[in-house]
Structure formats: C-alpha cells, structure tokens
Design a protein around this motif. Sequence first.
Motif, short mmCIF file in Angstrom:
data_model
loop_
_atom_site.label_atom_id
_atom_site.label_comp_id
_atom_site.label_asym_id
_atom_site.label_seq_id
_atom_site.Cartn_x
_atom_site.Cartn_y
_atom_site.Cartn_z
N MET A 1 0.83 -1.20 0.00
CA MET A 1 0.00 0.00 0.00
C MET A 1 0.87 1.26 0.00
O MET A 1 0.63 2.19 -0.76
CB MET A 1 -0.90 0.00 1.23
CG MET A 1 -1.70 1.27 1.36
SD MET A 1 -2.16 1.58 3.06
CE MET A 1 -0.60 2.03 3.77
N GLN B 1 2.34 1.82 -3.33
CA GLN B 1 1.32 2.31 -4.25
C GLN B 1 1.09 3.79 -4.02
O GLN B 1 0.97 4.58 -4.95
CB GLN B 1 0.01 1.55 -4.04
CG GLN B 1 0.03 0.14 -4.55
CD GLN B 1 0.21 0.10 -6.06
OE1 GLN B 1 1.31 -0.13 -6.54
NE2 GLN B 1 -0.84 0.37 -6.80
N ARG C 1 -2.23 7.30 4.77
CA ARG C 1 -1.35 6.21 5.13
C ARG C 1 -1.56 5.81 6.59
O ARG C 1 -1.67 4.64 6.93
CB ARG C 1 0.11 6.61 4.93
CG ARG C 1 1.07 5.46 5.16
CD ARG C 1 2.49 5.94 5.21
NE ARG C 1 2.72 6.73 6.42
CZ ARG C 1 3.88 6.75 7.06
NH1 ARG C 1 4.89 6.03 6.63
NH2 ARG C 1 4.04 7.49 8.13
N ALA D 1 -4.74 3.93 6.99
CA ALA D 1 -4.59 2.57 6.50
C ALA D 1 -3.69 1.75 7.42
O ALA D 1 -3.93 0.57 7.65
CB ALA D 1 -4.03 2.59 5.08
#
Lengths: 464, 261
Positions: A49, A52, A319, A322
């Motif tokens: 993640m 990305q 971020r 997440a």
Amino acid sequence: MKITDILGMALKNLFRRKMRTFLTLLGVLIGTTSIAVMMSIGVGLDKTMEEQMQRYGSLNTITVNPYTYFESDGMAYTQPSVKTLDDKAVQEFEQIDGVVAAMSEIRAMLKFASGRYIAYVDLVGVEPAKMQYFDFEVSEGRLLNEDDKGAIVFGKDMSYQFYNPRSIGRNGVIMFGGDNNEEPPPVNVLEDKLIMTFDLSYGESYGNQPGSVRRKTYKIQGVGILKDSGEHNYSAFMNMNYLKKLIKDNEREERRIAGSQSSEFGGYAFYSVGGMGRSSTKESYERVLVRVKDVNRVEEVQKKIQDMGFACYSLADARNEAKKQFAIIQAVLGAIGAISLFVASLGITNTMYMSIYERTREIGIIKVLGCYLRDIRGMFLFEAGMIGFFGGTIGIGVSYGISAVINTIARGFIPDVPNAAISRIPLWLALASVSIAVLVGLIAGYFPSRRAMKLSALDAIKNE
Amino acid sequence: MINICLESKKRANFILKGVCNILNVADKREPIITISNLSKIYRVGEEKVIALENINLVINKGEFCCFLGTSGSGKSTLLNVLAGLEKPTRGNIRIKNVNIEKLNEKKLAAFRQDNIGFIFQAYNLVNYLNAVENVSLPLMFKGVSKKERTKKAVELLKAVGLPKHLRHKPTQMSGGQQQRVGIARAFVTNPDIVFADEPTGNLDSKTSMEVLDLMTGLAKTNNQTLIMVTHDVNIAKRADRIIYILDGRIEKIEERQSVGG
Ligand SMILES: Nc1ncnc2c1ncn2[C@@H]1O[C@H](COP(=O)(O)OP(=O)(O)OP(=O)(O)O)[C@@H](O)[C@H]1O
Ligand SMILES: [Mg+2]
C-alpha cells in the motif's frame, strides 16, 4: 560449569531422544511458521500500500488549502479561511520546525501548440528554486531557473497529449498516448517550436467560426522532461512569476474583448489564482505544498498548520489511517499464529517434564557429585530453549518458502501491480520470530527446570 | 593426709599422661570431621523415627573408617548427613573447620566439588555417558576444561584397571567394572574425603575385595579419608576403625590397627 558444557549436555540429551525432540520441534516449527507467515501478510499489505501511495506523491508533502475546517453535528465542513494563503503564510510555514520548504503554486488550464499539433495543458506555475525539494527530477534536460521566462518543464507523459485536430475529423477518435507508448510522441517538446495560448478553442475547427477573435499566443520552450511520477506526469511547469504576468496580460486582453464584444463565452482559460480572479480582492493561493523532512513529523506539522487556520491534508493522513487498519489485521493474524505457538509451548513443557521424570536419578547423582543447582536449571532451560531455537530457525526458513509461494500465487490475481509482494518477511520479523520461539521455549522450560532443580538428590538416588 | 597425697600424685600422673597422649595424638592424628551431639529424626505422619541419636565422633585425616550395623540401624543416614545430603535435626558437623549444616545449597555444592567424593552401592553412573565422560563429570561441574578433565579421567580409569573400557557405556560393563568407574569418579577431583555407601553391596566376595583394595590403595597414596558403610563384617575388618551402629547410636568403636604407628 562452563556454559559450553551446559550446552553440550543439553544437546546430548536432545539428540539422545531424536524422535521426541523432532516432534516437539515440529510443533514449534509450525507455530513459528504460522506467526511469521501471518505477520508477513500484514507487513506485505502495508508495504505494498505504501509503495502504491508513493506513486501518487510523496508522503512527506502536505497540501495546504485556503479553507478552515469546522465541525457541526459530528460532520466536518470547510469554509474559506480567515487568513489569506499568501506569500506571508508560505513564509510562516517555512518557519515551522521540521519543514524543509513551502512552495505556492498557481494553475492554469490552457493550450500548447506545435505546428499542426495541439494539447490541452494543466500548466502549473512553481517557484523554480524550490522544485528540488518537491521530488522534481528530470530524466532529460533541466529543471527551471529563477530567471526563466517561457521555459517549460514537461511531465513524463505530457508530450503524448499533443494531437492533430484534423485527424479527428477523419476517424472520430482522439488517440492519446499512455504510459507504455512505444511510438515516439508526436511532438518533440525539447526540440520543436512551441507556443501557448489562453484560448482553449485554438486550433480547433469550431475555433475558426466567424466572429471569433484571434487571441494572443506566447512563445515557449521545453527545457526538461520529468521522471515518472504519479502526480506530475500529465502537467507542465513554468516559472510562477512569468505565469502570473501572462495571466495578468490575458486578463487585460479578456477585458478588452469583453468591452468590445457583448456576448462571448467559450475558449477562456480557467485559472485558479484567487488574487488574479475578479471576484476576490485578496491574493490567496489555491494551494501551497509544504515539504516535511521526516515522514513521522508530518502529522505534527499538519497540526500546526491547522492551528494557523488552514485546511491541509497529506498522503500521510491516508497512510496513517490505512496503517491503523493494517495494524489490526496484523494483530489478528499474529494472534492466530500465536495460538499455534502456544500449543507448541505446551508440547515443550510436556517433553521437559517427561525428560525430567526419566532422568530423576541422573539429576540426583549429579547433585550429589556437586553440580550447582543453577547449572542443572541451565541444562534444562538450554534444552527447552534449543528446541525453540531450532524450531524457530527452521520455521523461518520454511516461512520464506511459503511466503514466496503466496506471492507467486497472488501475482496471478493482481497483474496490474507489478512485483507486488503481499507477503514479506523483513529481517526484523525473522529475528523477532526466532526470538519469540526461543523465549517461548525458555518459558515452557522454566517450571520443568525448577522442578529438576528442586528434586531431592537423596530421594532420587534412593529409588532403586 | 597420705591418702590425699597419694590421691593428688595419682591425679597429677594421670593428667600428665593425658597431656602426653593428647600431644601424641595431635601430631599424628589430625581430625578432619568432628561430629557433636548429632541427631536425625524423621517425621512420618504423626510418628517420629529416630534415625540418629546423639552421635559424637571424631574422624581423622587419612583414616579408613567403617560404619557397621544391621539394616535400618542408621548407617546410611549418618553418611548422608556427613556428606551434607541431609540436614541434621540437632547437633553439628565440622568438616575441615566448616560447619556444613549451616551451608546453603550453593555453598554445599561447592564444598562437595572441592572436598568430597561419593561411591554408591548401585554405581549410579549416567547411562548415556561413556566411562571417561562419567569419570570427568565432577570436574565438569567444577568448570575444568574438557581437555584437562579427559586427561585426568583417563589417568584414573587406568589406575582402576580399566584402560580398555574408556569409551564403554555403563550397560557395556560388568557390575565390578562399573564400580571401578564409580571409584575413579569419586577420586578424580582428588577430594580429602571419600564416602562410600555399601560399595560392594552388589558384588561377589572376590570382586568386593578387589574393589576394596582399589579404594583403600587410592586413599592411602594420597592420605585421603575413606568413610564406608557396610553390614558385612568381613569387609569392615579391612578398616582402621569400625564404628558399630545400633538403633541410631554408636554401640562401640573398635580400633583395628594402631593408626599412629
Ligand atoms: N526419608 C526417611 N523418612 C523416614 N524415615 C527414614 C527415612 N530415611 C531413613 N529412615 C529411617 O531411618 C532409619 C535408618 O535408615 P538408614 O537408611 O540409615 O538405615 P541403614 O542402616 O542404611 O540400613 P541398610 O543397611 O538397610 O541400608 C530407618 O529406620 C529408616 O526407616
Ligand atoms: Mg543403607
């Protein structure tokens, strides 16, 4: 007793009971493997993640907007900020501890042309000196200089945005180039002659309708092409001071046309510089980027900017959000693994108790012969710890294998993310897993070893 | 008046003799173990078992001393208390000027490492270790390096007549051979005192004598004190001194040879 001798005795006893040792070890192996593999997925998802996200911009950058947040009925709203997001604010941002640079930018939607080719362009006016702090890197040419005027730095895919409006007439489709375009772009932006205009109808067939006014064009030169970067690929960049001048120039022209012509719409450039706009009296930037040196301080800096009265966001926000999610996933997966390791620890304890039961006499003898209690405890702790160590080490080896298999399979399901690794075992995870296995071994061996220590030497040698 | 004179003269003589005796003993016989008022009482449920009752005894350096008595008389208990394997209920034991009943486990272990060897009736070798490893165990506990302790162990195994059984495991040896290994193990640290609880209990009479010769031979060469428990009169006869134990008490002490000369 020497530590090597304690170790030697422990190993001797482990190897003496190969099958039992192997089975106990297998339990630890499975436990360690399940922890490591489970955690590796948590780590892998998190890292994937993050990678990305990094494609869409730096995690170190905060974007500041001229709004403020306010909350009502538990909902968050924005309203224009009281303070102006101007050069003074930019300077204030730069004063904040941990900030490398703050850069204002203005944007204009306009058109570039080169010969028969034209392109709609998102032109961003930036401060040349600060570009280096915001991940601007050229693959060809150079970045902007302070005294540049018509110099343009292009995003990686910008040159593919040029098209020939005449060819649309024939096949009705506009062909845009993309990431993986193998053909050379229609325009060599560094070599070919370029012009820009605020007239968005420039070069289009409808632009040539009678009554339309021919608008000014400005000469520009491409000086550099940026490296691949998610957020810059489809933009072009110009010295902000020059762009401001051009915008002012254009406004004068528009006012002139508006004065001479009554009904006119279409073909005007949109630009987002409050101060330049007609409605606002304050000169406020649409957005300011703030670069923070350390990712971990982004949140803190963001807080300060908010306290100054501006709304801001960063990829770090997303971020962190997440990360919280992944932390939960990791904890759950880790707990599943931990259960199997716990079961394995019962196996170790059982094995150790059995071993002590069988060796009661031996323990009694060595006590009579003057073996220190702590050495006896040491022998059994080493034995248990060794089961943990070997089980853990082999388990990590197996985990790397399983991790590779998971990744191979997963790549089949997500082909659009090249080299995605949803299971990763970083060094810390490997070391932590082995350490946990050893620790579990030691804890599992603790009570049995105490039992061995407390055995009565006399009773032990008496029972015949 | 004359009577009193005679009396005092007699007494003076007696005292003189006593002093001489003590002096004589002092330079020949050096006490290594002093037991005073020693009692050991076991509690089994409500009942008290008096295993040892008010034992007073001095054992000298280099002496071969034997506890002889019937089964259940308390010989083993006495030996175990002397070796510090059990705490006495009352009384004290001084070995080399240390009151061992006051030592904690750690100090006792260290004390045993340095001063005491132990020979068991059932040999009590560690069955997964070979002869050399078994003999070097006490040295290992002391932290002696492998090279050094192996050298010492081999030396002792040769001394007990097992030069060809160095790598044999206990199960690969006869009882007599195992006991030789046991003896080598007891002497390997060169202790001042070696305790042996019925060391010949599991052996035939011929082997018993061989083993006994070995023990006494080793002990005499290094002036080590040997304290042995037995119920076999023939074995006991080899000792310098026999202490007869009956119902936890010293029944009588028999000096076999004059140790002093
Ligand atoms: N742990 C114990 N708990 C209770 N009583 C004990 C214990 N150990 C020994 N005794 C008792 O103490 C007495 C002396 O036992 P000990 O083992 O010293 O005899 P022994 O003279 O060595 O006999 P043997 O020749 O059979 O070995 C016995 O009556 C025994 O029952
Ligand atoms: Mg006995």
